[in-house]
Design a protein around this motif. Sequence first.
Motif, PDB file in Angstrom:
ATOM      1  N   UNK A   1       0.236   0.613   4.845  1.00 31.75           N
ATOM      2  CA  UNK A   1       0.043   0.165   6.209  1.00 31.75           C
ATOM      3  C   UNK A   1      -1.430   0.262   6.575  1.00 31.75           C
ATOM      4  N   UNK A   2      -2.104   1.291   6.112  1.00 34.37           N
ATOM      5  CA  UNK A   2      -3.514   1.464   6.469  1.00 34.37           C
ATOM      6  C   UNK A   2      -4.371   0.354   5.875  1.00 34.37           C
ATOM      7  N   UNK A   3      -4.052  -0.106   4.675  1.00 31.00           N
ATOM      8  CA  UNK A   3      -4.798  -1.206   4.068  1.00 31.00           C
ATOM      9  C   UNK A   3      -4.568  -2.491   4.855  1.00 31.00           C
ATOM     10  N   UNK A   4      -3.338  -2.707   5.283  1.00 35.47           N
ATOM     11  CA  UNK A   4      -2.996  -3.872   6.105  1.00 35.47           C
ATOM     12  C   UNK A   4      -3.819  -3.858   7.392  1.00 35.47           C
ATOM     13  N   UNK A   5      -3.853  -2.733   8.071  1.00 32.94           N
ATOM     14  CA  UNK A   5      -4.599  -2.633   9.320  1.00 32.94           C
ATOM     15  C   UNK A   5      -6.104  -2.748   9.100  1.00 32.94           C
ATOM     16  N   UNK A   6      -6.594  -2.218   7.981  1.00 36.21           N
ATOM     17  CA  UNK A   6      -8.013  -2.299   7.667  1.00 36.21           C
ATOM     18  C   UNK A   6      -8.461  -3.754   7.483  1.00 36.21           C
ATOM     19  N   UNK A   7      -7.566  -4.584   6.944  1.00 38.33           N
ATOM     20  CA  UNK A   7      -7.899  -5.992   6.696  1.00 38.33           C
ATOM     21  C   UNK A   7      -8.009  -6.800   7.986  1.00 38.33           C
ATOM     22  N   UNK A   8      -7.529  -6.250   9.078  1.00 41.39           N
ATOM     23  CA  UNK A   8      -7.561  -6.961  10.357  1.00 41.39           C
ATOM     24  C   UNK A   8      -8.859  -6.647  11.080  1.00 41.39           C
ATOM     25  N   UNK A   9      -9.745  -7.619  11.162  1.00 46.43           N
ATOM     26  CA  UNK A   9     -11.064  -7.389  11.751  1.00 46.43           C
ATOM     27  C   UNK A   9     -11.090  -7.650  13.258  1.00 46.43           C
ATOM     28  N   UNK A  10     -10.565  -8.782  13.678  1.00 44.64           N
ATOM     29  CA  UNK A  10     -10.610  -9.158  15.095  1.00 44.64           C
ATOM     30  C   UNK A  10      -9.642  -8.297  15.903  1.00 44.64           C
ATOM     31  N   UNK A  11     -10.053  -7.893  17.066  1.00 42.07           N
ATOM     32  CA  UNK A  11      -9.221  -6.998  17.879  1.00 42.07           C
ATOM     33  C   UNK A  11      -7.896  -7.646  18.277  1.00 42.07           C
ATOM     34  N   UNK A  12      -7.910  -8.932  18.575  1.00 39.13           N
ATOM     35  CA  UNK A  12      -6.671  -9.609  18.958  1.00 39.13           C
ATOM     36  C   UNK A  12      -5.713  -9.693  17.767  1.00 39.13           C
ATOM     37  N   UNK A  13      -6.242  -9.954  16.605  1.00 39.88           N
ATOM     38  CA  UNK A  13      -5.417  -9.984  15.389  1.00 39.88           C
ATOM     39  C   UNK A  13      -4.868  -8.597  15.111  1.00 39.88           C
ATOM     40  N   UNK A  14      -5.687  -7.599  15.290  1.00 41.13           N
ATOM     41  CA  UNK A  14      -5.279  -6.200  15.087  1.00 41.13           C
ATOM     42  C   UNK A  14      -4.138  -5.817  16.037  1.00 41.13           C
ATOM     43  N   UNK A  15      -4.113  -6.448  17.181  1.00 46.82           N
ATOM     44  CA  UNK A  15      -3.071  -6.177  18.169  1.00 46.82           C
ATOM     45  C   UNK A  15      -1.783  -6.939  17.840  1.00 46.82           C
TER      46      UNK A  15
END
Length: 89
Positions: A1-15
Amino acid sequence: MSIFLYALKASETRRQYPRRLKVFLDFLNIEGNLEQQSKEFLEKAKQNPQWAQNSLMQFISLQKERARKGEISYSTITNYYKATKLFVE
């Protein structure tokens, strides 16, 4: 899960992406929070890749039907797919 979240750069995408992934995992009737669901999904997918592929196809088919009914837009289907694909990769 942490690798998945790390790959998300944009804040909206991260949300949005974790939420979209959760919708897919809920569709599979995997119990627990997102962390628990993601671990169980990966275990099952490693044991049976065909199950994972079929599950994703069923989920996308359901979303296409929802789009035909006007419940969601067609572009939303791509967003669900992208989130799940990124997680699996």
